[in-house]
Every structure is written in structure tokens, then in C-alpha cells.
Motif scaffolding. Structure first.
Motif, PDB file in Angstrom:
ATOM      1  N   CYS A  88     -27.563  16.938 -63.016  1.00 40.15           N
ATOM      2  CA  CYS A  88     -28.751  17.408 -62.312  1.00 40.15           C
ATOM      3  C   CYS A  88     -29.979  17.066 -63.154  1.00 40.15           C
ATOM      4  O   CYS A  88     -29.988  16.054 -63.849  1.00 40.15           O
ATOM      5  CB  CYS A  88     -28.651  18.889 -61.981  1.00 40.15           C
ATOM      6  N   ALA A  89     -30.983  17.910 -63.133  1.00 40.20           N
ATOM      7  CA  ALA A  89     -32.243  17.617 -63.802  1.00 40.20           C
ATOM      8  C   ALA A  89     -32.127  17.600 -65.323  1.00 40.20           C
ATOM      9  O   ALA A  89     -32.730  16.761 -65.985  1.00 40.20           O
ATOM     10  CB  ALA A  89     -33.311  18.618 -63.371  1.00 40.20           C
ATOM     11  N   GLY A  90     -31.387  18.518 -65.882  1.00 39.64           N
ATOM     12  CA  GLY A  90     -31.281  18.581 -67.336  1.00 39.64           C
ATOM     13  C   GLY A  90     -30.685  19.888 -67.794  1.00 39.64           C
ATOM     14  O   GLY A  90     -30.130  20.642 -66.989  1.00 39.64           O
ATOM     15  N   PRO A  91     -30.802  20.166 -69.087  1.00 38.44           N
ATOM     16  CA  PRO A  91     -30.163  21.363 -69.637  1.00 38.44           C
ATOM     17  C   PRO A  91     -30.726  22.675 -69.082  1.00 38.44           C
ATOM     18  O   PRO A  91     -30.085  23.712 -69.183  1.00 38.44           O
ATOM     19  CB  PRO A  91     -30.398  21.252 -71.138  1.00 38.44           C
ATOM     20  N   HIS A  92     -31.887  22.614 -68.468  1.00 33.75           N
ATOM     21  CA  HIS A  92     -32.506  23.802 -67.881  1.00 33.75           C
ATOM     22  C   HIS A  92     -32.029  24.050 -66.449  1.00 33.75           C
ATOM     23  O   HIS A  92     -32.452  25.015 -65.816  1.00 33.75           O
ATOM     24  CB  HIS A  92     -34.032  23.631 -67.880  1.00 33.75           C
ATOM     25  N   CYS A  93     -31.142  23.186 -65.948  1.00 35.54           N
ATOM     26  CA  CYS A  93     -30.698  23.246 -64.560  1.00 35.54           C
ATOM     27  C   CYS A  93     -29.187  23.445 -64.514  1.00 35.54           C
ATOM     28  O   CYS A  93     -28.460  22.801 -65.257  1.00 35.54           O
ATOM     29  CB  CYS A  93     -31.081  21.928 -63.881  1.00 35.54           C
ATOM     30  N   ASN A  94     -28.716  24.317 -63.633  1.00 35.37           N
ATOM     31  CA  ASN A  94     -27.274  24.532 -63.534  1.00 35.37           C
ATOM     32  C   ASN A  94     -26.658  23.861 -62.305  1.00 35.37           C
ATOM     33  O   ASN A  94     -25.508  24.101 -61.964  1.00 35.37           O
ATOM     34  CB  ASN A  94     -26.930  26.022 -63.567  1.00 35.37           C
ATOM     35  N   GLY A  95     -27.408  22.995 -61.648  1.00 35.83           N
ATOM     36  CA  GLY A  95     -26.892  22.301 -60.471  1.00 35.83           C
ATOM     37  C   GLY A  95     -25.670  21.448 -60.774  1.00 35.83           C
ATOM     38  O   GLY A  95     -24.743  21.375 -59.969  1.00 35.83           O
ATOM     39  N   GLY A  96     -25.654  20.794 -61.926  1.00 36.25           N
ATOM     40  CA  GLY A  96     -24.493  19.998 -62.313  1.00 36.25           C
ATOM     41  C   GLY A  96     -23.255  20.855 -62.442  1.00 36.25           C
ATOM     42  O   GLY A  96     -22.157  20.465 -62.022  1.00 36.25           O
ATOM     43  N   HIS A  97     -23.428  22.043 -63.003  1.00 38.49           N
ATOM     44  CA  HIS A  97     -22.318  22.987 -63.109  1.00 38.49           C
ATOM     45  C   HIS A  97     -21.856  23.441 -61.727  1.00 38.49           C
ATOM     46  O   HIS A  97     -20.661  23.540 -61.455  1.00 38.49           O
ATOM     47  CB  HIS A  97     -22.719  24.214 -63.941  1.00 38.49           C
ATOM     48  N   ARG A  98     -22.822  23.733 -60.848  1.00 37.21           N
ATOM     49  CA  ARG A  98     -22.482  24.168 -59.491  1.00 37.21           C
ATOM     50  C   ARG A  98     -21.694  23.086 -58.749  1.00 37.21           C
ATOM     51  O   ARG A  98     -20.728  23.369 -58.054  1.00 37.21           O
ATOM     52  CB  ARG A  98     -23.738  24.543 -58.712  1.00 37.21           C
ATOM     53  N   GLY A  99     -22.121  21.830 -58.914  1.00 28.99           N
ATOM     54  CA  GLY A  99     -21.390  20.727 -58.307  1.00 28.99           C
ATOM     55  C   GLY A  99     -19.991  20.590 -58.886  1.00 28.99           C
ATOM     56  O   GLY A  99     -19.020  20.368 -58.148  1.00 28.99           O
ATOM     57  N   ALA A 100     -19.883  20.743 -60.199  1.00 28.62           N
ATOM     58  CA  ALA A 100     -18.576  20.649 -60.855  1.00 28.62           C
ATOM     59  C   ALA A 100     -17.647  21.766 -60.371  1.00 28.62           C
ATOM     60  O   ALA A 100     -16.453  21.532 -60.152  1.00 28.62           O
ATOM     61  CB  ALA A 100     -18.750  20.698 -62.374  1.00 28.62           C
ATOM     62  N   ILE A 101     -18.194  22.940 -60.190  1.00 33.08           N
ATOM     63  CA  ILE A 101     -17.391  24.067 -59.683  1.00 33.08           C
ATOM     64  C   ILE A 101     -16.861  23.743 -58.288  1.00 33.08           C
ATOM     65  O   ILE A 101     -15.681  23.944 -57.998  1.00 33.08           O
ATOM     66  CB  ILE A 101     -18.220  25.373 -59.674  1.00 33.08           C
ATOM     67  N   ARG A 102     -17.725  23.238 -57.430  1.00 38.27           N
ATOM     68  CA  ARG A 102     -17.298  22.928 -56.056  1.00 38.27           C
ATOM     69  C   ARG A 102     -16.204  21.866 -56.057  1.00 38.27           C
ATOM     70  O   ARG A 102     -15.228  21.966 -55.314  1.00 38.27           O
ATOM     71  CB  ARG A 102     -18.490  22.503 -55.212  1.00 38.27           C
ATOM     72  N   LEU A 103     -16.361  20.844 -56.900  1.00 36.73           N
ATOM     73  CA  LEU A 103     -15.341  19.801 -56.987  1.00 36.73           C
ATOM     74  C   LEU A 103     -14.023  20.363 -57.513  1.00 36.73           C
ATOM     75  O   LEU A 103     -12.953  20.052 -56.991  1.00 36.73           O
ATOM     76  CB  LEU A 103     -15.833  18.654 -57.867  1.00 36.73           C
ATOM     77  N   ALA A 104     -14.101  21.189 -58.552  1.00 40.14           N
ATOM     78  CA  ALA A 104     -12.890  21.788 -59.120  1.00 40.14           C
ATOM     79  C   ALA A 104     -12.188  22.679 -58.090  1.00 40.14           C
ATOM     80  O   ALA A 104     -10.958  22.663 -58.000  1.00 40.14           O
ATOM     81  CB  ALA A 104     -13.227  22.579 -60.380  1.00 40.14           C
ATOM     82  N   LYS A 105     -12.958  23.427 -57.301  1.00 41.18           N
ATOM     83  CA  LYS A 105     -12.356  24.267 -56.263  1.00 41.18           C
ATOM     84  C   LYS A 105     -11.657  23.429 -55.200  1.00 41.18           C
ATOM     85  O   LYS A 105     -10.730  23.906 -54.549  1.00 41.18           O
ATOM     86  CB  LYS A 105     -13.413  25.165 -55.613  1.00 41.18           C
ATOM     87  N   LEU A 106     -12.097  22.174 -55.037  1.00 40.58           N
ATOM     88  CA  LEU A 106     -11.461  21.269 -54.086  1.00 40.58           C
ATOM     89  C   LEU A 106     -10.302  20.508 -54.726  1.00 40.58           C
ATOM     90  O   LEU A 106      -9.707  19.629 -54.100  1.00 40.58           O
ATOM     91  CB  LEU A 106     -12.496  20.279 -53.526  1.00 40.58           C
TER      92      LEU A 106
END
Length: 148
Positions: A88-106
Motif C-alpha cells: 500500500c502507501a507505506g509503513p503508515h498504512c495498513n492496507g497491505g496487511h488488510r489485503g494479505a489477510i483477505r488473501l490468507a483467508k482465501l
């Protein structure tokens, strides 16, 4: 003199080794992604920010799939063992983590590109602009599949 850094004793070397080796199973960095993209990536790089932010600047070859839209139907064209790297944008953003969570759940293999766009720029790497995925040859067909 004890400081805030040394007040907590460092982990024993075997514990530190296990921790840091384990971390590499969950994340990669901008330098390694850049190197892999230049050699022919064996993963799909997902920019999980909004289409507007993606168009303003993204890692060349990245596919835009906002984290909230990561669902199985969008991934159906990828083999189950496809490795995804999110950012995502950078270390101040948790969007990358949110995307990783969704992928892992799939049930999809996933890593986070730590640093995101901020880290990419800090390394001195250029961004691509527009809505095209960039120069990675597999990204173009994948972009079309995700857009549908």
C-alpha cells in the motif's frame, strides 16, 4: 547505564534466529521485489490502494486490486499456488496487511512488501503512472482478468 533500548534483554540467539527467519516467510522488501521484477517475477504484485492512488503512481508491473475487493471470484484465473505480494502507501498504512489477510483467508500464499510506495521511492525506484499494470508481461493479462 541502562537505556530504553537495553532495558529489555535481547532474545537468545536461537530465538532471534527463529523470529527473523520466520519474518521472511511473511514479508519481503522493495529491493527484492524490484530485483525479481527485473528478472521475471514468480509472483503477482498487488497494489491494494484505490484506483485513483494507483493511477497517480504505482510499482511498475503491479496490478491494482483494492484490499476490500479481494474475493475469490477476482482470483479465480490464478492457480491456487500463485504467490501474491501486497503493498500500500507505506509503513503508515495498513492496507497491505488488510489485503494479505483477505488473501490468507482465501487460502492463497501471500507476503507483504514492507515499505510500500514510500519504501519503493526511498530505494530510488521509479513509479509508473496511469491505470496500466506496466511492463511485467504476465501482469497485463492478469490486470484484464481482475478488471472483469
Amino acid at each position: 547505564m541502562t537505556t530504553a533500548v537495553t532495558a529489555t534483554t535481547p532474545a537468545a540467539s536461537p530465538d532471534a534466529l527463529a523470529h527473523f527467519e520466520s519474518a521472511l516467510r511473511f514479508e519481503t522488501d522493495c529491493w527484492d521485489v524490484h530485483d525479481a521484477l527485473s528478472r521475471g517475477a514468480d509472483f503477482v504484485l498487488l497494489d491494494v490502494r484505490s484506483p485513483e492512488l494507483y493511477a497517480r503512481g504505482h510499482v511498475p508491473g503491479a496490478i491494482n486490486l483494492p484490499h476490500g475487493k479481494i474475493v475469490e471470484s477476482r482470483l479465480a484465473s490464478y492457480p491456487a499456488d500463485t504467490i501474491f505480494i501486497t503493498y500500500c502507501a507505506g509503513p503508515h498504512c495498513n492496507g497491505g496487511h488488510r489485503g494479505a489477510i483477505r488473501l490468507a483467508k482465501l487460502g492463497r500464499p501471500v507476503k507483504l512488501m514492507i515499505g510500500g510506495i514510500t519504501g519503493w521511492l526511498d530505494e530510488g525506484f521509479a513509479l509508473a503512472t496511469g491505470s496500466d499494470a506496466g511492463s511485467v508481461h504476465t501482469a497485463h493479462s492478469a490486470q484484464a482478468a481482475i478488471a472483469s
